[in-house]
Motif scaffolding. Structure first.
Motif, PDB file in Angstrom:
ATOM      1  N   SER A 122       5.103 -10.255  13.589  1.00 29.53           N
ATOM      2  CA  SER A 122       6.382  -9.655  13.233  1.00 29.53           C
ATOM      3  C   SER A 122       6.297  -8.148  13.434  1.00 29.53           C
ATOM      4  N   PRO A 123       7.383  -7.533  13.903  1.00 26.87           N
ATOM      5  CA  PRO A 123       7.382  -6.068  14.033  1.00 26.87           C
ATOM      6  C   PRO A 123       7.537  -5.361  12.695  1.00 26.87           C
ATOM      7  N   GLY A 124       7.798  -6.132  11.628  1.00 30.32           N
ATOM      8  CA  GLY A 124       7.918  -5.535  10.305  1.00 30.32           C
ATOM      9  C   GLY A 124       9.269  -4.925  10.013  1.00 30.32           C
ATOM     10  N   THR A 125      10.287  -5.286  10.792  1.00 34.37           N
ATOM     11  CA  THR A 125      11.622  -4.722  10.569  1.00 34.37           C
ATOM     12  C   THR A 125      12.241  -5.181   9.256  1.00 34.37           C
ATOM     13  N   ASP A 126      11.698  -6.235   8.666  1.00 37.20           N
ATOM     14  CA  ASP A 126      12.196  -6.728   7.387  1.00 37.20           C
ATOM     15  C   ASP A 126      11.403  -6.161   6.210  1.00 37.20           C
ATOM     16  N   LEU A 127      10.567  -5.156   6.478  1.00 32.39           N
ATOM     17  CA  LEU A 127       9.762  -4.521   5.437  1.00 32.39           C
ATOM     18  C   LEU A 127      10.284  -3.116   5.162  1.00 32.39           C
ATOM     19  N   THR A 128       9.912  -2.566   4.030  1.00 36.32           N
ATOM     20  CA  THR A 128      10.283  -1.196   3.696  1.00 36.32           C
ATOM     21  C   THR A 128       9.036  -0.332   3.645  1.00 36.32           C
ATOM     22  N   GLY A 129       9.212   0.949   3.956  1.00 34.16           N
ATOM     23  CA  GLY A 129       8.092   1.866   3.987  1.00 34.16           C
ATOM     24  C   GLY A 129       7.761   2.243   5.418  1.00 34.16           C
ATOM     25  N   GLU A 130       6.958   3.281   5.565  1.00 34.99           N
ATOM     26  CA  GLU A 130       6.546   3.734   6.900  1.00 34.99           C
ATOM     27  C   GLU A 130       5.402   2.860   7.387  1.00 34.99           C
ATOM     28  N   LEU A 131       5.637   2.123   8.473  1.00 29.22           N
ATOM     29  CA  LEU A 131       4.645   1.164   8.949  1.00 29.22           C
ATOM     30  C   LEU A 131       3.616   1.848   9.845  1.00 29.22           C
ATOM     31  N   PRO A 132       2.349   1.749   9.490  1.00 28.78           N
ATOM     32  CA  PRO A 132       1.316   2.286  10.370  1.00 28.78           C
ATOM     33  C   PRO A 132       1.144   1.393  11.586  1.00 28.78           C
ATOM     34  N   ASN A 133       0.605   1.938  12.659  1.00 25.60           N
ATOM     35  CA  ASN A 133       0.249   1.132  13.824  1.00 25.60           C
ATOM     36  C   ASN A 133      -1.053   0.396  13.522  1.00 25.60           C
ATOM     37  N   LEU A 134      -1.046  -0.907  13.767  1.00 27.69           N
ATOM     38  CA  LEU A 134      -2.201  -1.726  13.435  1.00 27.69           C
ATOM     39  C   LEU A 134      -2.957  -2.139  14.679  1.00 27.69           C
ATOM     40  N   ALA A 135      -4.282  -2.178  14.574  1.00 22.88           N
ATOM     41  CA  ALA A 135      -5.092  -2.746  15.634  1.00 22.88           C
ATOM     42  C   ALA A 135      -4.849  -4.252  15.673  1.00 22.88           C
ATOM     43  N   ALA A 136      -5.121  -4.868  16.803  1.00 26.50           N
ATOM     44  CA  ALA A 136      -4.891  -6.301  16.954  1.00 26.50           C
ATOM     45  C   ALA A 136      -5.701  -7.078  15.922  1.00 26.50           C
ATOM     46  N   TRP A 137      -5.045  -8.073  15.328  1.00 30.52           N
ATOM     47  CA  TRP A 137      -5.712  -8.924  14.334  1.00 30.52           C
ATOM     48  C   TRP A 137      -6.570  -9.952  15.034  1.00 30.52           C
ATOM     49  N   LYS A 138      -7.774 -10.139  14.575  1.00 33.80           N
ATOM     50  CA  LYS A 138      -8.690 -11.120  15.177  1.00 33.80           C
ATOM     51  C   LYS A 138      -8.590 -12.446  14.444  1.00 33.80           C
ATOM     52  N   THR A 159      -0.779  -6.872  -4.456  1.00 33.46           N
ATOM     53  CA  THR A 159      -0.907  -5.523  -3.913  1.00 33.46           C
ATOM     54  C   THR A 159      -2.353  -5.298  -3.492  1.00 33.46           C
ATOM     55  N   ALA A 160      -2.518  -4.567  -2.408  1.00 29.00           N
ATOM     56  CA  ALA A 160      -3.862  -4.261  -1.903  1.00 29.00           C
ATOM     57  C   ALA A 160      -3.768  -3.027  -1.028  1.00 29.00           C
ATOM     58  N   THR A 161      -4.902  -2.365  -0.878  1.00 27.31           N
ATOM     59  CA  THR A 161      -4.942  -1.101  -0.145  1.00 27.31           C
ATOM     60  C   THR A 161      -6.038  -1.132   0.903  1.00 27.31           C
ATOM     61  N   VAL A 162      -5.748  -0.545   2.050  1.00 32.61           N
ATOM     62  CA  VAL A 162      -6.734  -0.330   3.108  1.00 32.61           C
ATOM     63  C   VAL A 162      -6.920   1.172   3.262  1.00 32.61           C
ATOM     64  N   GLY A 163      -8.158   1.641   3.130  1.00 33.85           N
ATOM     65  CA  GLY A 163      -8.439   3.054   3.307  1.00 33.85           C
ATOM     66  C   GLY A 163      -7.785   3.916   2.244  1.00 33.85           C
ATOM     67  N   ALA A 164      -7.620   5.187   2.565  1.00 29.02           N
ATOM     68  CA  ALA A 164      -6.960   6.134   1.659  1.00 29.02           C
ATOM     69  C   ALA A 164      -5.465   6.048   1.925  1.00 29.02           C
ATOM     70  N   PRO A 165      -4.710   5.469   0.994  1.00 29.41           N
ATOM     71  CA  PRO A 165      -3.301   5.179   1.289  1.00 29.41           C
ATOM     72  C   PRO A 165      -2.448   6.428   1.489  1.00 29.41           C
ATOM     73  N   ALA A 166      -1.697   6.395   2.602  1.00 32.20           N
ATOM     74  CA  ALA A 166      -0.750   7.468   2.870  1.00 32.20           C
ATOM     75  C   ALA A 166       0.676   6.955   2.771  1.00 32.20           C
ATOM     76  N   THR A 167       0.834   5.642   2.697  1.00 32.20           N
ATOM     77  CA  THR A 167       2.155   5.043   2.643  1.00 32.20           C
ATOM     78  C   THR A 167       2.057   3.687   1.958  1.00 32.20           C
ATOM     79  N   THR A 168       3.181   3.191   1.455  1.00 29.57           N
ATOM     80  CA  THR A 168       3.248   1.863   0.858  1.00 29.57           C
ATOM     81  C   THR A 168       4.261   1.028   1.632  1.00 29.57           C
ATOM     82  N   VAL A 169       3.841  -0.153   2.023  1.00 29.44           N
ATOM     83  CA  VAL A 169       4.704  -1.079   2.750  1.00 29.44           C
ATOM     84  C   VAL A 169       5.026  -2.236   1.817  1.00 29.44           C
TER      85      VAL A 169
END
Length: 238
Positions: free
Chosen positions: A222-238, A197-207
Motif C-alpha cells: 500500500s502507498p499509505g494514502t489511508d494513513l495519517t502522518g508524514e510517511l518515511p520512505n521504506l526499504a523493500a520488505w524481505k 504502537t512501536a518505534t523504529v530508530g529515533a522517531p521523527a514522525t508518527t504514522v
C-alpha cells in the motif's frame, strides 16, 4: 503447560489457520477465467499466473524444509534462485484448471506432511532461502504469510482489510522489527483500532491508521494514502 508444549500447540493450531486461509483462496481462484490469469497482479512485472505459480512452488519449497527438519538431511528450500524464478516463469502461462490443480495439490502435500511431523522434530533448525537459520516451527507461519499476502496481490477483491485480526496483529508486529527506513529516519506507528504502537530508530514522525493499513504499507502493499502522518520512505520488505 511447558514452553515447548505451548509452542507445539501453537504450531499445530497454526496449521488449521493455514488450511482456513487456503480454503478462502482456492474458491476465489476457481471463480476466475483463463483470461484473468494473464492480467497484471499487484506485484510489478507479475501476472496473476505468476502469483499462482509462485504459491504452488512455495508450498513445495516448504515441504523441503519440513523434510530437512524431519530427517536431518539438508534439503534446501529451493535448489537455486535461478531455478526458483524459472519455475515461476514456466508455470505462469498455464490455464486456470492446471493452476488450480497444482495449487490444491501442493497445498495438500505440504499440509499432510506438516500434520504428521513428529513433535520432537519441530524445533529442528533449517535455513530459509535467504540463508537464515530458523526452527521448523517457523515454517507454518511462513506459509500463512504467502497465502494471505499473495491473496491480496492477486487483486481479485481480497484486501488487507480482509485479513483475520490475529494474522494482522502478528504481521504488524513482525514487520516493525524488520522494516528499515530508506534514509535512516526513525518513526513510530500507532494502530488506531487496536492500540498497537512501536518505534523504529529515533522517531521523527508518527504514522497512524488501522492495523491492517499499517501492515500493508510496511510490507509494500500500500502507498499509505489511508494513513495519517508524514510517511518515511521504506526499504523493500524481505
Amino acid at each position: 503447560m511447558t514452553s515447548d508444549a505451548s509452542q507445539l500447540a501453537d504450531t499445530t493450531a497454526l496449521l488449521d489457520t493455514v488450511a482456513a486461509a487456503t480454503d478462502r483462496l482456492l474458491p476465489a481462484v476457481a471463480a476466475l477465467g483463463d483470461g484473468d490469469l494473464v492480467e497484471p497482479s499487484l506485484l510489478p512485472g507479475w501476472t496473476r499466473g505468476h502469483v499462482l505459480a509462485h504459491l504452488s512452488r512455495n508450498a513445495d519449497s516448504l515441504v523441503n524444509l519440513l523434510l530437512w527438519a524431519r530427517t536431518g538431511i539438508e534439503t534446501p528450500q529451493y535448489a537455486s534462485q535461478f531455478l526458483r524464478e524459472a519455475d515461476i516463469e514456466a508455470g505462469a502461462p498455464r490455464p486456470l484448471r492446471e493452476q488450480l490443480e497444482d495449487l490444491t495439490a501442493s497445498h495438500e502435500r505440504w499440509l499432510a506432511l506438516a500434520r504428521v511431523m513428529p513433535a520432537d522434530r519441530w524445533p529442528a533448525l533449517v535455513r530459509n532461502r535467504q540463508g537464515g537459520e530458523i526452527p521448523a516451527t517457523r515454517v507454518p507461519w511462513m506459509r500463512l504469510l504467502e497465502v494471505e499476502i499473495h491473496h491480496v496481490d492477486l487483486d481479485i477483491g481480497y484486501t488487507a482489510g480482509d485479513w483475520p485480526a490475529d494474522f494482522t496483529d502478528r504481521l504488524l508486529a513482525q514487520s516493525m522489527t524488520e522494516v528499515r527506513p530508506a534514509d535512516g529516519t526513525g518513526f513510530t506507528v500507532t494502530a488506531t483500532d487496536t492500540g498497537f504502537t512501536a518505534t523504529v530508530g529515533a522517531p521523527a514522525t508518527t504514522v497512524s491508521g488501522p492495523a491492517a493499513a499499517l501492515a500493508a504499507w510496511l510490507i509494500g502493499r500500500s502507498p499509505g494514502t489511508d494513513l495519517t502522518g508524514e510517511l518515511p520512505n521504506l526499504a523493500a520488505w524481505k
